[in-house]
Enzyme design. Structure first.
Site, PDB file in Angstrom:
ATOM      1  N   SER B 159      84.573  49.935  58.794  1.00 28.20           N
ATOM      2  CA  SER B 159      85.066  49.179  59.945  1.00 28.20           C
ATOM      3  C   SER B 159      84.307  49.587  61.202  1.00 28.20           C
ATOM      4  CB  SER B 159      86.559  49.446  60.175  1.00 28.20           C
ATOM      5  OG  SER B 159      87.313  48.955  59.113  1.00 28.20           O
ATOM      6  N   TYR B 421      63.647  60.681  75.116  1.00 27.86           N
ATOM      7  CA  TYR B 421      62.875  61.857  74.704  1.00 27.86           C
ATOM      8  C   TYR B 421      63.744  63.043  74.316  1.00 27.86           C
ATOM      9  CZ  TYR B 421      63.703  62.838  79.616  1.00 27.86           C
ATOM     10  OH  TYR B 421      64.311  63.014  80.816  1.00 27.86           O
TER      11      TYR B 421
END
Lengths: 622, 622
Positions: B159, B421
């Site tokens: 779900s 990053y």
């Protein structure tokens, strides 16, 4: 029989409930584990005992069978190598890092045992045993917050519980607009502003007075339809906002643009004066307040927001026609409320607190570990609409076990996907729990693990209170230790500066070279220390002191860290230039360092370990 | 070493990987379990071996210690009583019910072992070992769907994975509008309609060509801000819509009003002609299509939607300027794609399929168990944007272990809460996974359990293919068994009518008294049978045949069940009057009934058990 299980803790010894820093209870763990496994195997074997086994002894000695077992073992060996190489030794009192620690042996055993049945609590039918346990755990949660007409359930984690809280807030606050559309007489004479400022209890009272068909029609016109989301107003969170709140606002469609940060004070607690100002400004612009989040135990400082003052403010504002939904994010701190509940579940008066704690042995020393502020904050949680509570944090239950409690049980109908009467008659639990919560499938084993923990340690001063007490006492010992600590490294003096006296069990601090006026250099020192005291610099298993690190950056904290930075001798300009202070952070969860002698023994070891790391760093910095 | 682990399955014997219907492998399980537990205990003890244990032998013999152990054992006894009394005997070949079955022994062992470390995969730092494993599992998922530039991760359940898919769809589809606002030259000359119909790859290519600052600015103006939600258009799901889709649309703020059901055909598969009609109608009204959901393995019928035809339709519509996001809900069926992948991960041509399956022994008999339709559907999943895949279903891994795979790895940046990053350099995994997914904290043990399963059984014909093959073959045997089945109960003939030839491993059927023309009476008979064959009528442990039951109601299924109802001799009016047909439903997961002899043995037992139940019911109905 079950009834006795929850009480009678006069002679509780918590050391029997953990595997131990040196695996002292390994034999106890293994014996109990095998006993349980045997019980499961007997159950399997004796279901229809007339059926012959389908896997024969001949097959078990075949080449293919043996080579498959070999393969399984080879993979498990690789798993073992990787876990033993790349895991964090939080079981040791040398670990002062993240929120990781020993978990309760009975919970680990219960999880393992229940996992053998692999129940799925999404539906009662496929997991009757563990579904009942989840229902009981939900009642425990409600009781923990003195929600007399509440309920609760297990959630995979705190982020999802927070999201569920926001989902509740969004849908319930939108109901009056839906009523106006579907059956205007229910809210006759109210302006849209008044509709958006109705109290949750008033809303639910009106809804509950209607028949099923009307309720369904109103629900269909609520925010669940995708309408009115932008009308509901702002969601106010403490400035140090955990990214989970940004994510929750994004996911539930309220949007990041509706999240308003409220400044925190010098103790990193929500500043209620600032909250009031923020609200007044919004109200003046006719912008509604969807809700306010107060945090009981922030992840970085363990700060406990003044929930009581937020509740007071709400009462005051109600008189002028403003109402906001209150969600308390007590993912971290919730279990600490056990310290304030007597064995009947009543909230203990503050002037009796130390006496009661002494009686139950919640703390070894008779000190005022709990400030009045923190006490008041915990007390007032009973006024919140929803509360996040994570058994996998201060409940000492293995991951993943989060939870939520809802003050008004009827609220579950407004987010449900089946008719209200779909309940199992034996347990009075929803027969399809997945239709009443954010998630779907969930491990029955989690419910068993939490249920078992709550039965061994009830959520009051006689049970969990003792365990949380140990953690808070150890944190205070560590804070006192840091306060008295300094180093002389080859002639260089290092001072140690704790951040604030802990509200709870989180202790933050920095090192600085005495006399150093270069703020950036201090930040570098602490970052370097963290790198030495973490996985960053080589194998963590060989590391004799481990801690964690966080940045209090202007972007996020505003100027609340400035007072601390100044107390270290730096200037306003230093703060403005660096815009962040790097902090070392210890989440003191160990159940063993509450003891004065144990702590003293480890204080020496920790001091040596710190000195060695500092020495190495200072050498490299030369 | 790891490299060998994933392959070399020539001599695989799946019977060695399950505890067994009669706990045949109990000793193997216990021996391996204790070996692993000892390895953990040794690790604990040998971290800083110079540290003395803090729990002394004296303490362990104290009264308080002993009484606490007694209490723990009393609670665990109670747990054991409740689980043994209230659990479902899915380990037995007499169980033909819900999605519950044996799980892989190596996964149970891995979970138990990893749980002892209690890693939390929310952040790399607190769980390096299991975080790496989750990254590897994510790559396995991507590979399973031939996503060459994809990724994936574990989710608590299907779900939530569906919800995450919708969250992705919502945010990515809103980016072009944000681009127009932030940097109009990126989408110059495009109308709003064109912006809302850009392909996901085109959107991502433009976004990825920008610098970080621009990307952040565009993200801030996307749907995550709470804007444009209502402009994105409709979310199309198969008519038999699972309530998790309603919940997902509610939670992510798209709203139930935007969910459009698309009819299914007589085989309960999404009807692509109807899909095209629905889309054309919406497009004519200038309503955009946010996305389409295709289901690979419906929970009630195991039906596999024609994903290939949906993909074809999308290609056709793209030419006329319409693009929809495609999410495949393969929570149930995803692992079956292993049946179509050779050991190099290439999709096997259909005309080679039976040959390859014979070579690897995926099926005992050389029959065409996989229809071309189902084959084509699975093949085309590689074109979807996101796919839900649940290890805790056909992965035979314990609950809770869901998952999601994302075709274009760069999409994770559009829902993330940290800069791109922030990756750990050693693993290339996000150092703070919680900021890239819907959830926060999650058990490292889950990753270990799935990782271990995938290493023992690679996701191709040589590994999982064999296991899924067993399930499909057993389902086909059961289907054939039902087809040939009838009863004579004291002179009354009972006929047995399977619903459809199973696409996968789900077999639905009904009983009817021969000659009975009363549709309501047939429904009563099947409901009564279910009650006799489930927990409803007394202790399930004493029940010798267990199945499940579902209603195909007009409200939900439309008229798709009418053809089946008519085939049983009822009329259009009967269907219109009753508006639902009650169905008995077997999810055939057992890994032991693929075998012809085993099946024959149990066929007799099942037939007797059914006859006894039918006899009891007919007696009561008199």
């Amino acid at each position: 029989m079950t009834d006795n299980i929850g009480n009678n803790n006069d002679n509780l010894n918590l050391d029997a409930l953990f595997i131990g820093d040196k695996a002292e209870n390994a034999d106890l763990f293994k014996t109990t584990l095998i006993k349980l496994v045997n019980e499961h195997m007997g159950w399997r074997k004796n279901y229809m005992p007339q059926d012959e086994p389908l896997i024969s002894e001949d097959e078990k000695t075949s080449e293919s069978f043996k080579s498959t077992v070999n393969k399984m073992n080879a993979v498990l060996d690789e798993l073992s190598v990787r876990l033993r190489t790349n895991s964090v030794p939080w079981h040791s009192p040398r670990y002062f890092g993240h929120m990781n620690s020993e978990t309760l042996m009975p919970s680990i055993l219960a999880y393992t045992y229940a996992m053998l049945w692999n129940g799925n609590n999404v539906a009662y039918e496929s997991s009757p045993g563990t579904s009942q346990m989840e229902e009981e755990v939900g009642k425990d949660f409600a009781k923990l917050f003195n929600f007399n007409h509440g309920w609760g359930h297990i959630v995979a984690d705190g982020s999802l519980a927070n999201m569920e809280g926001l989902w509740y807030a969004r849908n319930v606050k939108s109901l009056p607009l839906a009523m106006k559309e579907v059956k205007p007489e229910l809210v006759e004479g109210k302006s849209d502003w008044e509709l958006l400022n109705m109290s949750v209890d008033d809303i639910m009272d009106i809804l509950n007075s209607q028949d099923d068909k009307t309720i369904d029609a109103i629900k269909a016109k609520s925010a669940r339809g995708g309408v009115d989301l932008s009308k509901l107003g702002k969601w106010l969170v403490p400035q140090t906002k955990h990214y989970s709140w940004m994510k929750a606002a994004d996911v539930v469609g309220i949007g990041l643009d509706q999240v308003v940060p409220v400044p925190v004070d010098d103790n990193y607690r929500l500043d209620v004066n600032e909250l009031e100002k923020t609200i007044n400004k919004l109200v003046a612009e006719k912008t509604p307040i969807l809700g306010v989040v107060a945090v009981a135990g922030s992840t970085e400082e363990g700060a406990v927001d003044p929930v009581d003052k937020v509740v007071e403010l709400r009462k005051k504002l109600m008189k002028q026609g403003t109402y906001f939904y209150l969600h308390v994010d007590a993912a971290y701190g919730a279990y600490a409320r056990s310290l304030f509940l007597d064995e009947d579940g009543n909230f203990i008066p503050y002037d009796k607190l130390q006496e009661v704690h002494q009686k139950y042995g919640d703390f070894q020393e008779n000190k005022e570990y709990i400030s009045k502020d923190v006490y008041n904050a915990f007390k007032a949680i009973s006024e919140a609409e929803t509360v996040t509570v994570d058994p996998h944090k201060m409940g000492y239950v293995p991951y993943a076990a989060g939870g939520i409690a809802i003050r008004n049980i009827t609220m579950r109908n407004i987010i449900s996907y089946f008719a209200t009467y779909v309940f199992d008659k034996r347990s009075k639990a929803p027969s399809m729990l997945g239709a009443y919560i954010l998630e779907g499938s969930k491990a029955g084993a989690t419910a068993a693990a939490v249920w078992t923990a709550h039965r061994v340690l009830p959520l009051n001063v006689s049970g969990y209170g003792k365990l949380i007490g140990r953690s808070i006492e150890a944190a205070n010992r560590y804070y006192d230790f840091l306060n008295d600590l300094s180093f002389d490294i080859n002639g260089q003096k290092i001072e140690v500066n704790p951040l604030t006296k802990p509200d709870f069990n989180m202790v933050d601090w920095t090192f600085n070279v005495k006399g150093n006026k270069d703020f950036a250099k201090m930040n570098s020192l602490n970052l370097a220390f963290y790198q030495e005291a973490s996985f960053v610099k080589g194998p963590i298993y060989n590391n004799d002191f481990i801690t964690s690190h966080t940045d209090f950056a202007k972007d996020g904290y505003g100027d609340s860290p400035e007072a601390y930075v100044k107390s270290l001798g730096f200037t306003h300009d230093d703060w403005e230039n660096e815009k962040a202070v790097g902090i070392l952070r210890a989440c003191v969860l160990t159940p063993l360092l509450y003891d004065k002698d144990n702590f003293a023994e480890y204080a020496g070891k920790i001091k040596s370990a710190m000195a060695e790391k500092l020495s190495k760093i200072l050498n490299q910095m030369k």
